[in-house]
Enzyme design. Structure first.
Site, PDB file in Angstrom:
ATOM      1  N   CYS A  25      50.842  23.527  50.804  1.00  0.00           N
ATOM      2  CA  CYS A  25      51.012  22.120  51.404  1.00  0.00           C
ATOM      3  C   CYS A  25      51.410  22.275  52.762  1.00  0.00           C
ATOM      4  O   CYS A  25      51.114  21.525  53.687  1.00  0.00           O
ATOM      5  CB  CYS A  25      51.437  21.169  50.598  1.00  0.00           C
ATOM      6  SG  CYS A  25      50.795  21.158  48.916  1.00  0.00           S
TER       7      CYS A  25
HETATM    8  C1  BEZ Z   1      51.149  24.999  46.629  1.00  0.00           C
HETATM    9  O1  BEZ Z   1      51.447  25.662  47.546  1.00  0.00           O
HETATM   10  O2  BEZ Z   1      50.844  24.140  46.308  1.00  0.00           O
HETATM   11  C2  BEZ Z   1      50.561  26.069  45.507  1.00  0.00           C
HETATM   12  C3  BEZ Z   1      50.652  27.539  45.425  1.00  0.00           C
HETATM   13  C4  BEZ Z   1      50.324  28.255  44.643  1.00  0.00           C
HETATM   14  C5  BEZ Z   1      49.900  27.843  43.552  1.00  0.00           C
HETATM   15  C6  BEZ Z   1      49.722  26.543  43.365  1.00  0.00           C
HETATM   16  C7  BEZ Z   1      49.999  25.650  44.270  1.00  0.00           C
END
Ligand code: BEZ
Length: 208
Positions: free
Chosen positions: A38
């Site tokens: 994100c």
């Molecule tokens: C994330 O950055 O939101 C994320 C990264 C790896 C697995 C699941 C979510």
């Protein structure tokens, strides 16, 4: 219709429909603050703000954390992504918007939103919905491509073929008669089949 809502954000209280005004819109959600993928996505959208502005698209993010948390995270985004947040991030701590837009997949997490995208037109109709896995960062160039395609259809009566990119030929909408096509596309068009007519990409000036 895209449901309306009122919710807190990094830019104060947002009344969604009022905030959109007559613009196109993109609403996109994130699983949570301080997550790696994100962080890169919000940085990417901040760097592309001019591309969205040129297309009259307002972008707004959402994460199910409070404003204070968003502010701390914004500092990390500015520090690591080469751009600071330049659009609002909804603080959906009570998950009001997430539930309204069905952004929570109960078998993925009871509380965190999935990576949803909604593209809205100026009448606030939902024109595209995407859901990505949490571990896959979205392709925002593809969202620009979809916006360009939607605006070509809306304002210039053409659709875009598979894998279309700017400079490729476009498809005249089947609802356009040959008589109207000759008037609308004075440079001409190619008829491969009566339902498959190709022409050069027209310029978009946001007028129907
Ligand atoms: C994330 O950055 O939101 C994320 C990264 C790896 C697995 C699941 C979510």
């Amino acid at each position: 219709m895209a449901p309306d809502f009122e919710q807190e954000s990094t830019e104060g209280t947002i009344r969604f429909h009022e905030w959109l005004g007559d613009s196109w819109g993109i609403l996109f959600s994130h699983p949570a603050d301080f997550t790696p993928v994100c962080t890169t996505e919000l940085g990417a959208v901040a760097r592309m703000k001019g591309d969205f502005d040129r297309r009259d698209v307002k972008v707004i993010g959402l994460s199910v954390d409070p404003v204070a948390s968003h502010r701390g995270w914004s500092a990390d985004i500015a520090e690591t992504q080469g751009a600071a947040l330049n659009f609002p991030l909804i603080a959906d701590a009570d998950r009001k918007v997430a539930q309204l837009y069905d952004m929570i997949h109960p078998e993925a997490s009871a509380t965190a939103t999935v990576r949803s995208v909604f593209v809205l037109d100026p009448q606030k109709k939902v024109r595209l919905m995407l859901t990505y896995p949490a571990s896959t960062g979205r392709n925002f160039d593809e969202l620009l491509r979809v916006i360009d395609s939607l605006q070509l259809t809306e304002y210039r009566k053409v659709a875009t073929p598979a894998n279309w990119q700017h400079g490729d030929e476009v498809v005249i909408l089947p609802s356009v008669s040959d008589e109207d096509a000759r008037r609308l596309f004075p440079a001409g068009y190619r008829t491969l089949k009566p339902y498959l007519r190709m022409t050069q990409e027209p310029a978009v000036s946001m007028e129907a």
